[in-house]
Design an enzyme around this catalytic site. Structure first.
Site, PDB file in Angstrom:
ATOM      1  N   GLY A   1       0.813  -1.209   0.000  1.00 11.25           N
ATOM      2  CA  GLY A   1       0.000   0.000   0.000  1.00 11.25           C
ATOM      3  C   GLY A   1       0.848   1.260   0.000  1.00 11.25           C
ATOM      4  O   GLY A   1       0.668   2.165   0.805  1.00 11.25           O
ATOM      5  N   THR A   2       1.789   1.334  -0.941  1.00  6.90           N
ATOM      6  CA  THR A   2       2.765   2.429  -0.980  1.00  6.90           C
ATOM      7  C   THR A   2       2.104   3.802  -0.997  1.00  6.90           C
ATOM      8  O   THR A   2       2.566   4.739  -0.337  1.00  6.90           O
ATOM      9  CB  THR A   2       3.657   2.272  -2.233  1.00  6.90           C
ATOM     10  OG1 THR A   2       4.146   0.938  -2.276  1.00  6.90           O
ATOM     11  CG2 THR A   2       4.824   3.235  -2.209  1.00  6.90           C
ATOM     12  N   ARG A   3       0.996   3.929  -1.733  1.00  3.75           N
ATOM     13  CA  ARG A   3       0.362   5.242  -1.879  1.00  3.75           C
ATOM     14  C   ARG A   3      -0.309   5.729  -0.591  1.00  3.75           C
ATOM     15  O   ARG A   3      -0.707   6.880  -0.497  1.00  3.75           O
ATOM     16  CB  ARG A   3      -0.671   5.204  -3.018  1.00  3.75           C
ATOM     17  CG  ARG A   3      -0.020   5.235  -4.390  1.00  3.75           C
ATOM     18  CD  ARG A   3      -1.042   5.413  -5.475  1.00  3.75           C
ATOM     19  NE  ARG A   3      -1.792   4.180  -5.748  1.00  3.75           N
ATOM     20  CZ  ARG A   3      -2.872   4.136  -6.510  1.00  3.75           C
ATOM     21  NH1 ARG A   3      -3.359   5.239  -7.040  1.00  3.75           N
ATOM     22  NH2 ARG A   3      -3.493   2.991  -6.733  1.00  3.75           N
ATOM     23  N   MET A   4      -0.431   4.844   0.406  1.00  2.93           N
ATOM     24  CA  MET A   4      -1.011   5.262   1.685  1.00  2.93           C
ATOM     25  C   MET A   4      -0.005   6.053   2.527  1.00  2.93           C
ATOM     26  O   MET A   4      -0.364   6.617   3.552  1.00  2.93           O
ATOM     27  CB  MET A   4      -1.473   4.028   2.480  1.00  2.93           C
ATOM     28  CG  MET A   4      -2.503   3.167   1.780  1.00  2.93           C
ATOM     29  SD  MET A   4      -4.028   4.036   1.392  1.00  2.93           S
ATOM     30  CE  MET A   4      -4.679   4.315   3.033  1.00  2.93           C
TER      31      MET A   4
END
Length: 251
Positions: free
Chosen positions: A16-19
Site C-alpha cells: 500500500g505504498t500510496r497510503m
C-alpha cells in the site's frame, strides 16, 4: 461432496505504498478499525466457514491483528508477484476442497455481506450447469480507471479489459470488474499453472484466470449484483476520508 462448505481467500500481502504508511495496507485504520476487519466481518456475516488470509509485507503484524479469529488460517506470499501468485501461495490450504471459494482483496472495507451471500447463492444455483467462476460486477456511471466487462452479442461474458488497454468504444461500457470472484476450487487450482507474467509488472494476475477457464470450455458468469457503495476503494488517504464519511452515513 462438501459444496455446502464456504471458503474465502483474502489477499492481504501488499504494501500500500500510496497510503504513505509503513503499515501493511490492510491494517490501515478506517474509522479506527483496520480495513481487513471490515472484510472479515462481512465474510463472517455471510456465513463463510473458513478464511485463508494471504500475508506478505510485514505479515507478522497482520497475523497478530487477526489471530484471535477462530475461522482464519494463514498462507504466506514470500514474493509479491501479483494477485494470481498470492492465490498460488495458498494452494496447500485449498487442495482437496471441491466447493466454492470466494476471493477478495483485504483492502475492501465497503464489502457488503449481502453481496457475498448473493454470489454464493448464484454459484449454488448454477453449479448444476457446471459454472466454474462467477465475477461480481457493478454498473457505474463514471467507470474511469476501472476494468470493463466484455460481453458478446448474446450477453455472455468473454473478458475484462483494463482502462489503459480499452478502445474508445470499450471505455463507454459502464459495467466494471470489482475483483470479487467465486471459483469452483478444483478448476481454479488447475488453471493457476496457466498464468503467465507477460505484462509490464512481470506479475501473475487473478484477473487472467476467467479467460484461461473460458479457453478450457468452462462456464463463466459475470453478474451485476454488487452495490455501488462497493466501488469505493482505498488507495490514498483521501480515499480513506471518503470511505469513513460513507460508513458513518450508513451506520
Amino acid at each position: 461432496m462438501n459444496a455446502k462448505v464456504k471458503k474465502a481467500v483474502v489477499l492481504a500481502a501488499g504494501k500500500g505504498t500510496r497510503m504513505k504508511s509503513d503499515l501493511p495496507k490492510v491494517l490501515f485504520p478506517v474509522c479506527g478499525k483496520p480495513m481487513i476487519e471490515y472484510v472479515l466481518d462481512a465474510l463472517d456475516a455471510a456465513g463463510v466457514d473458513e478464511i485463508v488470509v494471504v500475508v506478505g509485507f510485514k505479515g507478522e503484524l497482520v497475523r497478530d491483528a487477526i489471530k484471535s479469529r477462530p475461522n482464519v488460517k494463514f498462507a504466506e506470499q514470500k514474493e509479491l508477484l501479483g494477485t494470481g501468485h498470492a492465490v498460488m501461495s495458498c494452494r496447500e490450504q485449498l487442495e482437496g476442497f471441491d466447493g466454492p471459494v470466494f476471493i477478495i482483496a483485504g483492502d475492501n472495507p465497503m464489502l457488503q455481506s449481502s453481496s457475498v451471500v448473493q454470489l454464493f447463492e448464484e454459484y449454488e444455483k448454477n453449479a448444476g450447469d457446471g459454472v466454474s467462476c462467477i465475477l461480481g460486477t457493478v454498473c457505474k456511471e463514471d467507470p474511469f480507471g476501472m476494468g470493463r466487462i466484455l460481453r458478446d452479442e448474446s450477453g455472455n461474458f468473454y473478458g475484462v479489459v483494463e482502462e489503459k488497454d480499452a478502445t474508445d468504444e470499450q471505455r463507454q461500457i459502464k459495467e466494471i470488474n470489482m475483483s470479487y470472484y467465486i471459483f469452483n476450487t478444483p478448476d481454479l487450482l488447475a488453471s493457476l499453472s496457466g498464468l503467465r507474467a507477460n505484462n509490464a509488472q512481470k506479475e501473475y494476475y487473478i484477473t487472467d484466470v476467467p479467460a484461461i477457464l473460458l479457453e478450457k470450455g468452462k462456464k463463466i458468469l459475470a453478474l451485476p449484483v454488487l452495490k455501488e457503495v462497493e466501488c469505493l476503494g482505498v488507495n490514498t488517504q483521501a480515499d480513506v476520508a471518503l470511505v469513513e464519511e460513507t460508513i458513518q452515513k450508513l451506520s
